[in-house]
Write a protein that holds these residues in place. Structure first.
Motif: not given
Length: 153
Positions: A45-56, A80-90
């Motif tokens: 899968f590919e997922q685009t995440l918006v810029a956010a200060p916290g975990w997505q 629980h198999g949940i993936g998390w990403v934290r990044s200040g940019a998209a």
């Protein structure tokens, strides 16, 4: 899905999986994933995440591996198999998610539910019969439901 279609063909005692059965099996597998709230067979899968200060949170479950995080992004897969990403940019994140590597490694109740539903869809192409109650009973132990939004500390 060819393995799932072959299993349904064996169940129906068909010599060869027909196009209708292949479509019914694909539908049954998609319905199983929707009912269970997670991907059954591992795929990318590919997922685009918006810029956010916290975990997505990544959308698909259960995450097996995060293969292409953006430079500077923090990644994690919780218990629980949940993936998390934290990044200040998209960022666009590539990852794989699913319970089993292939059809043969999928839990027997999940396989049987997909086969029963595919056979039902094949036999009742007119749509006039209710699906067997056993299908939901077979899948229910694998169902993941979200009662509230998960928050990462």
């Amino acid at each position: 899905m060819p393995a799932a279609a072959a299993a349904a063909a064996d169940y129906l005692r068909l010599g060869e999986a027909e196009a209708v059965l292949v479509r019914a099996t694909a539908t049954a597998l998609a319905l199983a994933e929707a009912f269970c709230g997670q991907r059954l067979i591992v795929r990318g899968f590919e997922q685009t995440l918006v810029a956010a200060p916290g975990w997505q949170r990544l959308a698909e479950l259960p995450v097996r591996a995060i293969t292409a995080p953006a430079a500077g992004a923090a990644i994690d897969i919780d218990g629980h198999g949940i993936g998390w990403v934290r990044s200040g940019a998209a960022v666009t994140v590539a990852y794989s998610a699913g319970l089993a590597a292939n059809w043969d490694l999928l839990a027997a109740p999940l396989q049987q539910g997909v086969v029963l539903l595919a056979a039902h869809l094949f036999e009742h192409r007119d749509g006039r019969a209710e699906p067997p109650a056993a299908v939901a009973a077979l899948w229910r132990p694998y169902r993941r439901m979200r009662l509230a939004a998960e928050a990462r500390p």
